[in-house]
Scaffold this motif. Structure first.
Motif, PDB file in Angstrom:
ATOM      1  N   ALA A   1      78.175  22.533  39.739  1.00 12.98           N
ATOM      2  CA  ALA A   1      78.569  23.936  39.810  1.00 12.98           C
ATOM      3  C   ALA A   1      77.366  24.806  40.127  1.00 12.98           C
ATOM      4  CB  ALA A   1      79.199  24.356  38.481  1.00 12.98           C
TER       5      ALA A   1
ATOM      6  N   ALA B   1      76.162  24.206  43.580  1.00 14.59           N
ATOM      7  CA  ALA B   1      76.976  24.928  44.569  1.00 14.59           C
ATOM      8  C   ALA B   1      76.506  26.368  44.654  1.00 14.59           C
ATOM      9  CB  ALA B   1      78.444  24.873  44.161  1.00 14.59           C
ATOM     10  N   HIS B   2      76.256  26.953  43.503  1.00 15.35           N
ATOM     11  CA  HIS B   2      75.765  28.329  43.473  1.00 15.35           C
ATOM     12  C   HIS B   2      74.445  28.429  44.211  1.00 15.35           C
ATOM     13  CE1 HIS B   2      74.821  32.316  41.862  1.00 15.35           C
ATOM     14  NE2 HIS B   2      73.608  31.835  41.644  1.00 15.35           N
TER      15      HIS B   2
ATOM     16  N   ASN C   1      74.994  28.301  47.717  1.00 16.33           N
ATOM     17  CA  ASN C   1      75.709  29.464  48.234  1.00 16.33           C
ATOM     18  C   ASN C   1      74.801  30.661  48.449  1.00 16.33           C
ATOM     19  OD1 ASN C   1      78.265  28.513  48.650  1.00 16.33           O
ATOM     20  ND2 ASN C   1      78.830  28.726  46.495  1.00 16.33           N
ATOM     21  N   GLN C   2      73.666  30.666  47.772  1.00 16.87           N
ATOM     22  CA  GLN C   2      72.743  31.795  47.969  1.00 16.87           C
ATOM     23  C   GLN C   2      72.265  31.863  49.407  1.00 16.87           C
ATOM     24  OE1 GLN C   2      72.473  34.126  45.928  1.00 16.87           O
ATOM     25  NE2 GLN C   2      72.629  33.367  43.820  1.00 16.87           N
TER      26      GLN C   2
ATOM     27  N   LEU D   1      73.464  30.310  51.980  1.00 18.44           N
ATOM     28  CA  LEU D   1      74.610  30.376  52.890  1.00 18.44           C
ATOM     29  C   LEU D   1      75.175  31.792  52.941  1.00 18.44           C
ATOM     30  CD1 LEU D   1      76.531  27.041  52.173  1.00 18.44           C
ATOM     31  CD2 LEU D   1      74.983  27.610  54.055  1.00 18.44           C
ATOM     32  N   GLY D   2      75.285  32.407  51.753  1.00 22.17           N
ATOM     33  CA  GLY D   2      75.785  33.782  51.676  1.00 22.17           C
ATOM     34  C   GLY D   2      74.858  34.734  52.405  1.00 22.17           C
TER      35      GLY D   2
ATOM     36  N   HIS E   1      67.228  25.283  38.521  1.00 21.00           N
ATOM     37  CA  HIS E   1      67.074  26.729  38.574  1.00 21.00           C
ATOM     38  C   HIS E   1      68.396  27.479  38.361  1.00 21.00           C
ATOM     39  CE1 HIS E   1      67.086  30.438  41.059  1.00 21.00           C
ATOM     40  NE2 HIS E   1      66.069  30.697  40.251  1.00 21.00           N
TER      41      HIS E   1
END
Lengths: 628, 223
Positions: free
Chosen positions: A407, A410-411, A414-415, A417-418, A491
């Motif tokens: 999880a 993924a976060h 996503n940083q 990628l976002g 992290h």
């Protein structure tokens, strides 16, 4: 009743006592002649040696004789030996003194049989038999019937005659050399030598046998040798005896033969067993062993009370295997029953017991080695199996860690990628403007590239976490790298749990040899444990996971991971590394035991402690990779 | 009073993402202020301007949800749009219950982001207008004397003058005078309008009997 039994003697008691006395007397009376008879049953045999104990001929015959007597009577014989020493003390004084001495010595133990070895001993006992052994049977051996005539022996003195048959010696030679055409007969100049030559002339077949016979006599020893060296090829040389040569030199016949045989150009034969080993091929002779055996049989018959008469000692063919080899003569040409001396036994014949032993030992060793090898194989297979199992377990645990962290991973992913997406969206809008801000656009592109790199780095880091290994991928690397990588992976998870992760600044490279993924696994495991331990801590408390590396004597490195949680109950510090120890409701309890297995695989140690200021600290030590 | 451009407050610990989001918002024509952490936002936020907050749910230190709690006190007019790296249902439910305007999953598309921001700003506008109205009404309510406030409290609960006089221990005529003043000060012409004000200011939610607490709470809420 009691009084009755104490009466001094009833008529019945008296009869019994008298009977007892009679019986006792009878036993005593009978015992005396009985014991005397037993003594008489062991015969006494006196063996007379003519010389001292160092003369081989008499010693060999004597030993054979003693052995045979002991064996035949099963030890029930009294054997006495006397060395007359007549060669060194031939004086009459000595002989008389010896006779007196023996007469007195055997006064109480007169021999039943006297065995005389040789002519001189026979002559001695025949002369003094009445003083030394008046009732004894006398048997002799060691000389021929012709010599016996010279001694004028009484008729009751019998023995085993040693008769020599020179014809049989020639028979042996012809058997070995059927092609031979020449016969050379050598004899010395002494009376004995001449009598031998005479015997040969009468006993040996003439030229009719197909052999050209030459008698070589009246020569010096060197001339004999010279003649022997020049005989026609394929001749038979027969050496009788050379006690004295033409020049009057005396020889031991054996030594004379040795000198002749050394130079001879054809095989040399002779009628004595003593010639064997000194250059003679062989001959027909009387061995001293057979002399001993023959006279022993006479003695045994004598003590058994059987009538005895003189016998001839059986003759034996003797041969020297080395001489057969020297002249290239076939062993098959020897007469049946030949005693072959100096035959080089085959390895098997000589050492069969040792060979069997060695082979058995080798076979046993082989079997043991095989068993050990098989065991080793099995152990290696088992170790391999165990290692595979461990690796599988490690991988399972890895997967579990990856799952737990997925999880936040993924976060983490996503940083960038976002960011990329928003940057692209912003670009799109900016480019639609009439005067786009090119500097900004350039900066956005740079940022996009950086974020792309960031995403890619995260994936690279995670790949290891999911990679399955079938064997350890040994590599040398800097432990700091793995710590940093682990901190990156953690992290996001730490962020979500509001935990601050920090580490001491690396002061130097810390090269270790291990599988990088395995060590990352251990570090992640310890760190996620540390973070889980602080779940209950209030948000306002400072949550901290601190990585610290330290050198120990420049040969080991220690990594510690500490938290500000509740710590570990001190009585359980040792148990936390046991399999299935867990405090988490969803934990498998394998994480720390796997961590320990990994660290120990790489030659390290791992342990847990509580910090004085609160919280737990896990440490492990690994050996530093040594360079050079 | 000049109508200000709305400000988008972006709170994210990830510098790169924060910058990218800010660029997108600026390119879309918004004023943007960025903050690296919840603490930074709380320290620097000026609540007067219209706008909304784009808040990363997962940050070290003060988490998104904790920040939301603080913001309902400090900047109740700024709607919060949560951004999260993961579909955390528990967290999103909690956030929505606590009044989050929207909940976006990273990486969010431009349409989703701008849509959410526009809705949030619209809500911001509505909240401000509502806030302004309430503010005006509150100011009028504050003009009432305590006696008039008591009378108002009883009027909006449908009490007759006679009942009010009885409860307050005064004459019906005095109540009539107070009632007149209340209607005057609140600028309403009917009982229905008065009830509406009371409701909007939350006076009717409280216990049937008006108390000093309720009065005080409403008073304190006004600046």
């Amino acid at each position: 009743m009691a009084r009755a039994s104490t009466k001094p003697s009833s008529p019945f008691t008296r009869i019994v006592s008298a009977f007892r006395c009679l019986l006792l007397l009878l036993i005593v009376v009978m015992a005396e002649p009985l014991s005397a008879e037993i003594v008489d049953q062991v015969p006494r045999i006196l063996i007379l040696y003519p010389y001292d104990e160092k003369i081989p001929a008499t010693t060999i015959a004597g030993e054979t004789l003693r052995h045979r007597l002991q064996q035949a009577t099963m030890g029930k014989v009294d054997l006495f030996s006397e060395f007359l020493d007549l060669s060194r003390f031939p004086e009459k004084v000595h002989i008389d003194r010896m006779a007196r001495y023996l007469s007195e010595k055997y006064a109480d133990r007169r021999p039943d049989v006297v065995i005389a070895l040789g002519e001189e001993a026979t002559g001695f006992i025949v002369k003094y038999r009445h003083a030394i052994a008046p009732d004894a049977k006398i048997v002799f051996c060691g000389f021929s019937s012709a010599d016996a005539v010279k001694l004028s022996l009484p008729s009751d003195v019998v023995g085993a005659f040693s008769e020599y048959d020179i014809a049989k010696t020639l028979l042996m030679a012809r058997g070995l050399q059927p092609e031979a055409r020449d016969l050379v007969i050598i004899g010395g100049s002494s009376d004995f030598d001449r009598s031998w030559l005479a015997t040969a002339r009468s006993d040996l077949p003439g030229p009719a046998s197909g052999l050209k016979t030459t008698y070589v006599e009246d020569l010096t020893i060197d001339e004999f040798a010279d003649r022997a060296s020049r005989v026609p090829e394929g001749s038979i040389i027969l050496v009788l005896t050379v006690f004295t040569d033409r020049s009057g030199r005396n020889f031991i016949p054996r030594n004379a033969l040795e000198r002749i045989a050394a130079k001879a150009s054809a095989p040399v034969y002779g009628p004595y067993s003593t010639y064997i080993g000194h250059g003679a091929v062989g001959g027909n002779t009387v061995t001293f062993e057979s002399v001993g055996t023959a006279v022993a049989e006479l003695a045994l018959d004598a003590i058994a009370g059987k009538p005895i008469a003189s016998v001839n000692v059986p003759k034996t063919f003797v041969a020297d295997a080395r001489e057969l080899t020297r002249w290239g003569l076939p062993e098959s040409g020897l007469p049946a029953g030949t005693v072959l001396s100096f035959k080089e036994k085959s390895l098997w014949e000589e050492y069969w017991a040792a060979i069997i032993g060695i082979v058995a030992a080798l076979a046993l060793q082989g079997a043991i080695i095989t068993v050990l090898l098989v065991e080793r194989q099995r152990r290696l297979a088992a170790e391999q199996e165990a290692r595979l199992r461990l690796l599988e377990l490690v991988h399972l645990n890895q997967s579990a860690t990856a799952g737990a962290l997925s999880a936040s991973i993924a976060h983490e992913l996503n940083q960038p990628l976002g960011a990329i997406r928003s940057n692209v969206d912003a670009l799109e809008i900016l480019l639609r403007k009439e005067q786009p801000d090119l500097d900004l656009i350039r900066q956005i592109l740079i940022d996009i590239r950086e974020d792309d790199q960031r995403a890619s780095d995260i994936i690279v880091r995670l790949r290891g976490l999911l990679k399955k290994r079938s064997e350890i991928d040994w590599q040398e690397f800097d432990l700091n790298e793995v710590v940093n990588s682990a901190i990156h992976i953690l992290h996001a998870e730490a962020g979500q749990k509001s935990i601050v992760v920090s580490s001491s600044d690396p002061t130097r490279a810390l090269p270790v040899r291990a599988d990088k993924v395995h060590l990352q696994q251990v570090i992640l495991n310890l760190a996620t444990n540390a973070m889980d331990a602080m779940v209950d801590a209030a948000t306002t408390e400072r949550k901290l996971v601190f990585f610290r590396t330290a050198l120990i004597e420049n040969s080991e490195v220690e990594l510690s991971i500490s938290d500000t949680g509740r710590g570990i109950p001190s009585d359980q510090l040792d148990h936390v590394f046991h399999a299935f120890y867990t405090t988490k409701p969803t934990g498998t309890g394998l994480g720390l035991s796997i961590a320990r297995a990994i660290i120990e695989t790489y030659g390290g140690k791992i342990w847990a402690d509580n910090r004085a200021e609160g919280g737990a600290v896990f440490r492990f030590v690994l050996p530093l990779a040594q360079h050079g | 009073m000049t109508q200000l451009e709305p400000i988008i407050h972006i709170v994210d610990d990830d510098n790169s993402y924060r910058t990218a989001l800010a660029r997108l918002m600026e390119a879309s024509g918004y004023r943007v202020v960025t903050y690296g952490s919840g603490e930074e936002l709380l320290a620097n936020l000026s609540g007067s301007d219209p706008g909304c907050i784009l808040l990363d749910l997962q940050m070290p230190g003060l988490s998104g949800l904790e920040l939301q709690d603080r913001l309902t006190e400090k900047a109740p007019l700024l709607p919060i749009v949560f951004l999260t790296g993961r579909g955390d249902i528990k967290a999103s439910v909690r956030a929505m219950k606590a009044g989050a305007e929207d909940f976006l999953e990273k990486p969010a598309s431009r349409e989703a982001l701008l849509g959410a921001v526009e809705r949030a700003l619209l809500r911001s506008e509505i909240r401000r207008a509502e806030h302004d109205r309430v503010h005006t009404l509150q100011a009028r309510l504050d003009a009432l004397t305590p006696r008039e406030f008591d009378v108002f409290g009883l009027i909006v609960r449908g009490k007759l003058n006679k009942q009010i006089a009885y409860e307050l221990g005064t004459s019906e005529r005095t109540v009539k005078a107070h009632r007149h003043n209340v209607m005057e000060k609140l600028g309403v012409h009917s009982l229905a309008e008065a009830v509406s004000i009371a409701e909007r200011l939350g006076l009717l939610d409280l216990t049937a009997k008006p108390s000093d607490d309720a009065h005080g709470a409403v008073r304190r809420a006004s600046p």
